[in-house]
Design a protein around this motif. Structure first.
Motif, PDB file in Angstrom:
ATOM      1  N   ASN A  90      -5.864  15.172  -9.220  1.00 31.11           N
ATOM      2  CA  ASN A  90      -6.729  16.034 -10.040  1.00 31.11           C
ATOM      3  C   ASN A  90      -8.074  15.382 -10.318  1.00 31.11           C
ATOM      4  N   LEU A  91      -8.135  14.056 -10.145  1.00 33.21           N
ATOM      5  CA  LEU A  91      -9.333  13.305 -10.497  1.00 33.21           C
ATOM      6  C   LEU A  91     -10.135  12.877  -9.272  1.00 33.21           C
ATOM      7  N   ALA A  92      -9.807  13.393  -8.093  1.00 34.09           N
ATOM      8  CA  ALA A  92     -10.558  13.046  -6.888  1.00 34.09           C
ATOM      9  C   ALA A  92     -12.038  13.372  -7.085  1.00 34.09           C
ATOM     10  N   GLU A  93     -12.905  12.420  -6.772  1.00 40.26           N
ATOM     11  CA  GLU A  93     -14.329  12.590  -7.041  1.00 40.26           C
ATOM     12  C   GLU A  93     -14.964  13.641  -6.139  1.00 40.26           C
ATOM     13  N   THR A  94     -14.542  13.683  -4.888  1.00 42.50           N
ATOM     14  CA  THR A  94     -15.094  14.671  -3.952  1.00 42.50           C
ATOM     15  C   THR A  94     -13.942  15.428  -3.300  1.00 42.50           C
ATOM     16  N   PRO A  95     -13.282  16.301  -4.041  1.00 34.76           N
ATOM     17  CA  PRO A  95     -12.115  17.008  -3.490  1.00 34.76           C
ATOM     18  C   PRO A  95     -12.482  17.883  -2.298  1.00 34.76           C
ATOM     19  N   ASN A  96     -11.635  17.867  -1.282  1.00 34.40           N
ATOM     20  CA  ASN A  96     -11.864  18.688  -0.084  1.00 34.40           C
ATOM     21  C   ASN A  96     -10.624  19.475   0.316  1.00 34.40           C
ATOM     22  N   GLY A  97      -9.601  19.495  -0.541  1.00 36.62           N
ATOM     23  CA  GLY A  97      -8.379  20.225  -0.246  1.00 36.62           C
ATOM     24  C   GLY A  97      -7.342  19.410   0.486  1.00 36.62           C
ATOM     25  N   LYS A  98      -7.744  18.218   0.979  1.00 39.70           N
ATOM     26  CA  LYS A  98      -6.814  17.389   1.738  1.00 39.70           C
ATOM     27  C   LYS A  98      -6.155  16.303   0.881  1.00 39.70           C
ATOM     28  N   GLU A  99      -6.320  16.410  -0.422  1.00 36.87           N
ATOM     29  CA  GLU A  99      -5.743  15.404  -1.312  1.00 36.87           C
ATOM     30  C   GLU A  99      -4.233  15.235  -1.130  1.00 36.87           C
ATOM     31  N   PRO A 100      -3.457  16.335  -0.943  1.00 32.60           N
ATOM     32  CA  PRO A 100      -2.020  16.154  -0.699  1.00 32.60           C
ATOM     33  C   PRO A 100      -1.725  15.381   0.587  1.00 32.60           C
ATOM     34  N   LEU A 101      -2.563  15.534   1.625  1.00 28.88           N
ATOM     35  CA  LEU A 101      -2.362  14.768   2.852  1.00 28.88           C
ATOM     36  C   LEU A 101      -2.530  13.281   2.566  1.00 28.88           C
ATOM     37  N   ALA A 102      -3.543  12.966   1.758  1.00 27.02           N
ATOM     38  CA  ALA A 102      -3.778  11.575   1.401  1.00 27.02           C
ATOM     39  C   ALA A 102      -2.627  11.019   0.580  1.00 27.02           C
ATOM     40  N   TYR A 103      -2.122  11.813  -0.344  1.00 23.60           N
ATOM     41  CA  TYR A 103      -1.021  11.333  -1.188  1.00 23.60           C
ATOM     42  C   TYR A 103       0.225  11.083  -0.339  1.00 23.60           C
ATOM     43  N   THR A 104       0.438  11.918   0.650  1.00 27.13           N
ATOM     44  CA  THR A 104       1.559  11.701   1.565  1.00 27.13           C
ATOM     45  C   THR A 104       1.479  10.336   2.215  1.00 27.13           C
ATOM     46  N   GLY A 105       0.299  10.035   2.778  1.00 27.01           N
ATOM     47  CA  GLY A 105       0.127   8.750   3.453  1.00 27.01           C
ATOM     48  C   GLY A 105       0.264   7.576   2.512  1.00 27.01           C
ATOM     49  N   ALA A 106      -0.356   7.694   1.325  1.00 27.33           N
ATOM     50  CA  ALA A 106      -0.313   6.596   0.362  1.00 27.33           C
ATOM     51  C   ALA A 106       1.110   6.337  -0.110  1.00 27.33           C
ATOM     52  N   MET A 107       1.851   7.398  -0.369  1.00 29.58           N
ATOM     53  CA  MET A 107       3.208   7.231  -0.876  1.00 29.58           C
ATOM     54  C   MET A 107       4.144   6.700   0.209  1.00 29.58           C
ATOM     55  N   LEU A 108       4.006   7.192   1.428  1.00 24.42           N
ATOM     56  CA  LEU A 108       4.826   6.709   2.534  1.00 24.42           C
ATOM     57  C   LEU A 108       4.574   5.219   2.753  1.00 24.42           C
ATOM     58  N   GLU A 109       3.302   4.837   2.777  1.00 22.21           N
ATOM     59  CA  GLU A 109       2.950   3.441   3.011  1.00 22.21           C
ATOM     60  C   GLU A 109       3.449   2.544   1.883  1.00 22.21           C
ATOM     61  N   TYR A 110       3.226   2.954   0.655  1.00 19.46           N
ATOM     62  CA  TYR A 110       3.622   2.110  -0.467  1.00 19.46           C
ATOM     63  C   TYR A 110       5.146   1.966  -0.526  1.00 19.46           C
ATOM     64  N   THR A 111       5.847   3.059  -0.292  1.00 14.51           N
ATOM     65  CA  THR A 111       7.312   3.015  -0.348  1.00 14.51           C
ATOM     66  C   THR A 111       7.883   2.082   0.701  1.00 14.51           C
ATOM     67  N   MET A 112       7.401   2.209   1.938  1.00 17.98           N
ATOM     68  CA  MET A 112       7.976   1.436   3.038  1.00 17.98           C
ATOM     69  C   MET A 112       7.514  -0.013   3.064  1.00 17.98           C
ATOM     70  N   GLN A 113       6.268  -0.265   2.644  1.00 18.09           N
ATOM     71  CA  GLN A 113       5.698  -1.594   2.844  1.00 18.09           C
ATOM     72  C   GLN A 113       5.562  -2.422   1.567  1.00 18.09           C
ATOM     73  N   ASP A 114       5.462  -1.781   0.416  1.00 16.40           N
ATOM     74  CA  ASP A 114       5.135  -2.530  -0.803  1.00 16.40           C
ATOM     75  C   ASP A 114       6.084  -2.274  -1.960  1.00 16.40           C
ATOM     76  N   CYS A 115       7.162  -1.565  -1.726  1.00 17.62           N
ATOM     77  CA  CYS A 115       8.063  -1.231  -2.817  1.00 17.62           C
ATOM     78  C   CYS A 115       9.506  -1.525  -2.416  1.00 17.62           C
ATOM     79  N   PRO A 116       9.892  -2.795  -2.387  1.00 21.59           N
ATOM     80  CA  PRO A 116      11.271  -3.120  -2.008  1.00 21.59           C
ATOM     81  C   PRO A 116      12.297  -2.489  -2.937  1.00 21.59           C
ATOM     82  N   GLU A 117      11.920  -2.306  -4.216  1.00 19.07           N
ATOM     83  CA  GLU A 117      12.868  -1.677  -5.129  1.00 19.07           C
ATOM     84  C   GLU A 117      13.071  -0.201  -4.799  1.00 19.07           C
ATOM     85  N   CYS A 118      12.039   0.445  -4.225  1.00 20.99           N
ATOM     86  CA  CYS A 118      12.205   1.832  -3.780  1.00 20.99           C
ATOM     87  C   CYS A 118      13.250   1.914  -2.675  1.00 20.99           C
ATOM     88  N   VAL A 119      13.119   1.047  -1.673  1.00 17.59           N
ATOM     89  CA  VAL A 119      14.080   1.005  -0.569  1.00 17.59           C
ATOM     90  C   VAL A 119      15.468   0.647  -1.086  1.00 17.59           C
TER      91      VAL A 119
END
Length: 385
Positions: free
Chosen positions: A113-142
């Motif tokens: 909701n706070l994206a400075e220059t929203p273009n409608g693709k914010e959910p695509l970005a969140y998908t990538g960020a969450m996938l990356e963080y879960t798999m690579q930086d969140c051992p407790e998630c796994v």
């Protein structure tokens, strides 16, 4: 026990027996359970998953999908855990105690909701960020998934959430007071309560009846659910962009861990690639269905409303306040030890993905981006072992 219940119990028992007696070479018959219609964004993504898995494995792995039959949405996590399905579309917010860290990552979704220059693709970005963080930086998630005998191989994010209402118009802060709003997660409950409304936790497949019977005034959902669940038959008014945010609590292709460990490294690599396809297809289908769903709603005579500027500003103010308190909430109530650390790290990850998805124009491009940036870096010989 009714005849229907007995038949379902028998089918589940057969599926469980098949899962527990399978060998690595017999993994070519994988049951995929998902609690959505076959022609929904999720159902179409499962079709893509099945095709990708068969191709990537050279025909060694095949999928039989079960839409809204083998397991319902609330049943999917325990069903995958117990081997009633080999793969399942799991929604961690249904199981807060089991998936508290994964749920916390979902609860940060209001950041978009706070994206400075929203273009409608914010959910695509969140998908990538969450996938990356879960798999690579969140051992407790796994580890949370492993504790439920599952392996996380894919995610997904819906478009921005709107208010889908029956015989109610909500465009101002005052309009929200006293309304009964379907909430798909704790963050949306907090949103409702902040504005003097009542957040009602209901699975999406129960929203139609709840709206039709007046149990709900509005549902906080993305527009594609209008067609996925025929909500256009009962919804009369839609307010765009309120509450905002998205539903990111998705583990779209969780694999039974016993099945996973029985596979070869090559098979697990194919499963990871198929999970990437599932992530991209789920997100992209929702993304492209969003505008089509609004057009369809117009054609059905549903009135589309924009929120008043005061409400838009109030939603952003709520987002800022909620992000400040959510890490404390999850530390104290859900024992997420690294909540403050994750909350500090994740916004930068999301900003990175805003840039990465800016030029994405097709599902195939999104799949390749997710594979190159995230999943190809996961070692199938070690992941979730």
């Amino acid at each position: 026990m009714t005849r229907r219940t007995a038949a379902k119990a028998s089918a589940l028992a057969i599926a469980a027996a098949a899962a527990t007696t399978a060998t690595p070479l017999a993994a070519d018959n994988l049951n995929f359970a998902y609690g959505y219609p076959t022609n929904s964004a999720v159902g179409l993504a499962v079709d893509d998953y099945a095709a990708a898995l068969e191709e990537r494995s050279g025909g060694d792995l095949k999928v039989k999908s079960f839409a809204m039959s083998l397991l319902s949405l609330p049943e999917t996590s325990p069903g995958v855990r117990d081997g009633l399905a080999d793969v399942g579309f799991v929604l961690p917010p249904y199981y807060a105690a089991e998936y508290s860290t994964n749920l916390f990552l979902h609860e940060l979704n209001q950041l978009i909701n706070l994206a400075e220059t929203p273009n409608g693709k914010e959910p695509l970005a969140y998908t990538g960020a969450m996938l990356e963080y879960t798999m690579q930086d969140c051992p407790e998630c796994v580890a949370e998934f492993a504790a439920q005998n599952q392996v996380y191989t894919g995610g997904g994010v819906t478009p921005l959430y709107n208010l889908l209402c029956k015989d109610v118009v909500v465009t101002s802060v005052e309009d929200l007071k006293g309304k009964r709003l379907r909430a798909g997660g704790a963050g949306f409950v907090r949103f409702a309560e902040h504005f003097g409304a009542q957040g009602v936790r209901l699975p999406v497949n129960e929203v139609y009846e709840a709206l039709d019977q007046g149990i709900l005034d509005c549902a906080m959902l993305s527009a594609p659910e209008l067609t996925n669940y025929n909500l256009h038959e009962v919804v009369t008014d839609i307010t765009i962009g309120v509450p905002g945010g998205a539903f990111a609590g998705v583990a779209s292709a969780n694999v039974n861990r016993d099945r996973w460990t029985s596979m070869s490294d090559e098979q697990r690599s194919a499963m990871l690639y198929a999970g990437t396809v599932m992530t991209a297809a789920t997100t992209w289908n929702f993304y492209t269905d969003d505008a089509a769903a609004i057009r369809h709603a117009n054609e059905k005579g549903i009135t589309i409303h924009d929120a008043e500027p005061e409400l838009v500003a109030a939603v952003k103010d709520f987002t800022r306040q909620d992000l400040q308190t959510v890490s404390t909430l999850f530390t104290e109530q859900y024992n997420v030890a690294r909540a403050a650390e994750i909350a500090a790290e994740f916004p930068a990850r999301l900003e990175k993905w805003y840039a990465l998805v800016a030029e994405i124009e097709t599902q195939e491009q999104l799949t390749q981006l997710l594979w190159d940036e995230v999943v190809s870096k996961v070692d199938p010989a070690a992941y979730a072992q």
